[in-house]
Design an enzyme around this catalytic site. Structure first.
Site, short mmCIF file in Angstrom:
data_model
loop_
_atom_site.label_atom_id
_atom_site.label_comp_id
_atom_site.label_asym_id
_atom_site.label_seq_id
_atom_site.Cartn_x
_atom_site.Cartn_y
_atom_site.Cartn_z
N GLN A 133 -27.02 -0.17 -42.85
CA GLN A 133 -28.01 -1.20 -43.17
C GLN A 133 -29.20 -0.66 -43.94
OE1 GLN A 133 -28.82 -1.95 -38.91
NE2 GLN A 133 -30.99 -1.69 -39.43
N CYS A 139 -29.69 -5.60 -38.75
CA CYS A 139 -28.62 -5.36 -37.77
C CYS A 139 -27.97 -6.67 -37.34
CB CYS A 139 -29.16 -4.62 -36.55
SG CYS A 139 -30.44 -5.51 -35.64
N HIS A 277 -32.01 -4.81 -30.65
CA HIS A 277 -31.08 -4.33 -31.68
C HIS A 277 -29.74 -5.01 -31.46
CE1 HIS A 277 -29.51 -1.71 -34.72
NE2 HIS A 277 -28.69 -1.08 -33.91
N ASN A 301 -22.12 0.32 -34.54
CA ASN A 301 -23.49 0.19 -35.02
C ASN A 301 -23.49 0.01 -36.54
OD1 ASN A 301 -26.27 0.11 -34.89
ND2 ASN A 301 -26.55 2.24 -34.29
#
Length: 334
Positions: A133, A139, A277, A301
């Site tokens: 990202q 996110c 997150h 992630n």
């Protein structure tokens, strides 16, 4: 049931002036800068170097405790190695979000039928490669794109990388704020309202917000509806095993998360409420024997493949909703 959650993102900040550095670490410092493509001004060089050295001490101490059996995961100086823990936390602005469409808040009841002891949707073709990202607080967009990629694969048999940039640029009317902050609920609401989402190939990622450039003829995914999972780990386990990858929120406001390398992540200071997150839940399982209690959730992630386990992390499972893994779980129906 009213859900109030807090979602945000990680990014880099500016350090304050710090003490002088250790010359014995010059070579290691240079190698780390080259590995992660770090370039600083003369003034910033010394500041970042000292932060890096403090983090190096932290990592070495933590890994020594891991070798003594006191920790369940390892740490390393990754691309976030020049950030202080305070900076890391300040870059997360918690956002209260009240869900607005009650018909989408559906409790996922625990079903007493069999679910496998191990699930990894990567092995069944539901998961695209790990993305990066960058400096955009996006996110939430990557998490939603990942959940939608899995459901579109389930429906069509084709795995297509969807466009987080489309979400960053176009979901402000639903309540998101581009690269400043965002929420997965609003992102899914945008796709549903908009009637589609483009693929990464036609709407590539830029790590910055731009004008909305969605073209309906390039739509690669649609959302019929979306559902929340009940806020407990048993319900989340059943949902993940039967539905596919699920968008979840976690508390990532810790230097242990910042510099995670591998193993089952357990952070005593983690909150189950302060969600900041968004990641993609793609599996679960356990290490050793199931009776040992070394159970984990597997998350994808959006910090690139040089963070964690090639972009993935194992988070402690059945440890009182550790880091809020079950607090804000949502998935689309296509």
């Amino acid at each position: 049931m009213t859900l109030v959650v807090f979602l945000a993102i990680l990014c880099l900040g500016v350090a304050t002036a710090l003490p002088s550095s250790d010359p014995s670490l010059d070579s290691e410092w240079q190698e780390w800068k080259i590995k992660y493509g770090k370039n600083y001004s003369l003034e910033e060089e010394g500041q970042r170097r000292t932060v890096w050295e403090e983090n190096l001490k932290l990592v070495k101490q933590h890994n020594a405790e891991y070798n003594q059996g006191k920790k369940s995961f390892t740490m390393e100086l990754n691309a976030f190695g020049d950030m202080t823990g305070e900076e890391f936390g300040k870059m997360m602005t918690d956002i209260p979000v009240h869900t607005r469409r009650k018909r989408n808040i559906v409790q996922q009841h625990i079903v007493v039928n069999y679910v496998p002891k191990f699930v990894d949707w990567r092995r069944r073709g539901y998961v695209t490669p790990v993305k990066l990202q960058g400096r955009c607080n996006s996110c939430w967009a990557f998490s939603v794109a990942g959940a939608l990629e899995g459901q579109m694969f389930r429906k069509t048999g084709r795995l297509v990388s969807l466009s987080p940039q489309n979400l960053v640029d176009c979901s402000r009317p639903e309540g998101n704020l581009g690269c400043d902050e965002g929420n997965t609920y609003f992102a899914l609401e945008y796709v549903q309202n908009n009637g589609g989402l483009e693929a990464e190939a036609t709407y590539p990622y830029e790590a910055k917000e731009g004008p909305c450039r969605y073209h309906p003829e390039h739509s690669a995914a649609t959302v019929r509806d979306f559902r929340f999972v009940s806020q407990n780990e048993k319900a989340l386990m059943h949902a993940l095993a039967t539905i596919g990858p699920i968008s979840v929120g976690i508390d990532a406001n810790h230097n242990s998360f910042q510099m995670y390398k591998g193993g089952i992540y357990y952070e005593p200071q983690c909150s189950s409420d302060a969600i900041n997150h968004s990641v993609l839940l793609v599996g679960y399982g356990y290490e050793g024997r199931e009776s040992d209690g070394r159970k984990y959730w597997l998350i994808k992630n959006s910090h690139g493949t040089r963070w964690g386990m090639n972009g993935y992390m194992k988070i402690a499972r059945d440890r009182n909703n550790h880091c809020g893994i079950a607090t804000y779980a949502i998935y689309p129906r296509v």
